[in-house]
Design a protein around this motif. Structure first.
Motif, mmCIF file in Angstrom:
data_model
loop_
_atom_site.group_PDB
_atom_site.id
_atom_site.type_symbol
_atom_site.label_atom_id
_atom_site.label_comp_id
_atom_site.label_asym_id
_atom_site.label_seq_id
_atom_site.Cartn_x
_atom_site.Cartn_y
_atom_site.Cartn_z
ATOM 1 N N ASN A 136 -4.528 2.733 2.411
ATOM 2 C CA ASN A 136 -5.326 1.696 3.049
ATOM 3 C C ASN A 136 -6.063 0.837 2.027
ATOM 4 O O ASN A 136 -6.155 -0.390 2.172
ATOM 5 N N SER A 137 -6.580 1.454 0.970
ATOM 6 C CA SER A 137 -7.299 0.711 -0.072
ATOM 7 C C SER A 137 -6.369 -0.277 -0.771
ATOM 8 O O SER A 137 -6.749 -1.434 -1.020
ATOM 9 N N GLN A 155 -5.613 -3.184 1.605
ATOM 10 C CA GLN A 155 -6.732 -4.123 1.703
ATOM 11 C C GLN A 155 -6.857 -4.969 0.436
ATOM 12 O O GLN A 155 -7.167 -6.168 0.514
ATOM 13 N N LYS A 156 -6.606 -4.368 -0.716
ATOM 14 C CA LYS A 156 -6.669 -5.110 -1.970
ATOM 15 C C LYS A 156 -5.593 -6.190 -2.005
ATOM 16 O O LYS A 156 -5.838 -7.305 -2.477
ATOM 17 N N ALA A 168 -6.362 7.096 2.801
ATOM 18 C CA ALA A 168 -7.368 6.182 2.253
ATOM 19 C C ALA A 168 -6.820 5.408 1.064
ATOM 20 O O ALA A 168 -7.131 4.220 0.883
ATOM 21 N N ALA A 169 -6.004 6.068 0.241
ATOM 22 C CA ALA A 169 -5.409 5.393 -0.911
ATOM 23 C C ALA A 169 -4.487 4.265 -0.465
ATOM 24 O O ALA A 169 -4.554 3.135 -0.979
ATOM 25 N N GLY A 220 0.794 -1.219 0.000
ATOM 26 C CA GLY A 220 0.000 0.000 0.000
ATOM 27 C C GLY A 220 0.827 1.270 0.000
ATOM 28 O O GLY A 220 0.461 2.263 -0.638
#
Length: 269
Positions: A257-258, A261-262, A254-255, A170
């Motif tokens: 974290n996204s 998570q992906k 948020a980027a 990330g």
């Protein structure tokens, strides 16, 4: 050292070029393979290395093998290697596959397989990469040193627990895309305010490069460096306020974290 590369995409090429330019390996001792003949032969021609059609043959003749395949292709590659287990005798496998855990890799291979999981990024293409790695259950301290040497030839490298590898993806694995977007936005704003596009892009690019170098070379916290250029009631604090008001920090977090998570989702498939 004899080095193999399975998967001849941009990342694999970047890591390979780094090792060649640093003199860690010689072109004659490097073998590459991919699903398409054209891809592997093109890379072999460009770098003077050997194109091999068989992944098992490549492993059998290599001391270290990078696995730089796409997540959906990797299980097929691992199955192929497991079915010819003797090809892995004495071979260290270094996986760059996003989200693919050491447990998943090791379960697909013979019990004695030596594996390292790593996450590099594309600035490795110019020797400015950031990479992290974690050792598999059979990997040794010598394997760690070999991994550091190879990854370090294309930039900086750190060791982390595997539980943090998705976070590495990330932050630094996907991170260059965030920075490119920021540079583009800065240049767009320059154009909006009258700067010609080439000049706006040059100024934005050099500003990001210089600021990053300041963090790296001074060792100071980014907040301290920011305060050094933020005068009371001046242009910079006004701009920082605008960034905060528009959710810049939250959007960046948020980027990251996204992407993290992906990467975890990819590992669960």
């Amino acid at each position: 050292m004899k080095l193999g590369l399975i998967g001849c995409g941009k990342m694999g090429r970047a890591l390979l070029e780094g090792a060649l330019q640093a003199g860690i390996v010689k072109a004659k001792d490097v073998s590459v393979s991919s699903r398409t003949t054209e891809t592997r032969e093109s890379l072999a021609k460009d770098l003077g290395v050997n194109a091999v059609s068989s992944n098992t043959d490549l492993c059998a003749q290599s001391d270290v093998v990078y696995i730089c395949t796409k997540p959906n292709i990797t299980p097929i590659v691992l199955l192929e290697l497991n079915e010819s287990a003797e090809c892995l005798d004495g071979t260290l496998l270094i996986s760059t596959v996003a989200g693919l855990t050491l447990a998943t890799i090791e379960q697909a291979l013979p019990d004695s397989a030596r594996v390292v999981r790593c996450m590099p990024n594309t600035p490795a293409l110019i020797g400015k990469g950031a990479a992290a790695y974690t050792l598999g259950s059979n990997a040794t301290s010598t394997d760690a040193a070999t991994t550091c040497s190879l990854l370090g030839a294309a930039g900086s490298v750190i060791e982390v627990p595997e539980s943090l590898m998705d976070a590495v993806t990330g932050v630094s694995g996907s991170g260059p895309a965030y920075v490119y977007t920021f540079i583009e936005a800065m240049a767009d704003a320059g154009v909006l305010n009258g700067l010609p596009r080439p000049q706006a892009l040059e100024l934005a690019t050099q500003t990001v490069l210089g600021a990053a170098s300041m963090v790296a070379e001074t060792g100071l916290h980014p907040a301290i460096l920011r305060d050094m250029v933020t005068s009371p009631g001046g242009t910079t604090i006004t701009a920082v306020q605008a960034l905060e008001a528009n959710g810049f920090r939250a959007a960046t977090m948020a980027a990251v974290n996204s992407a993290t998570q992906k990467a975890k989702e990819l590992g669960q498939k």
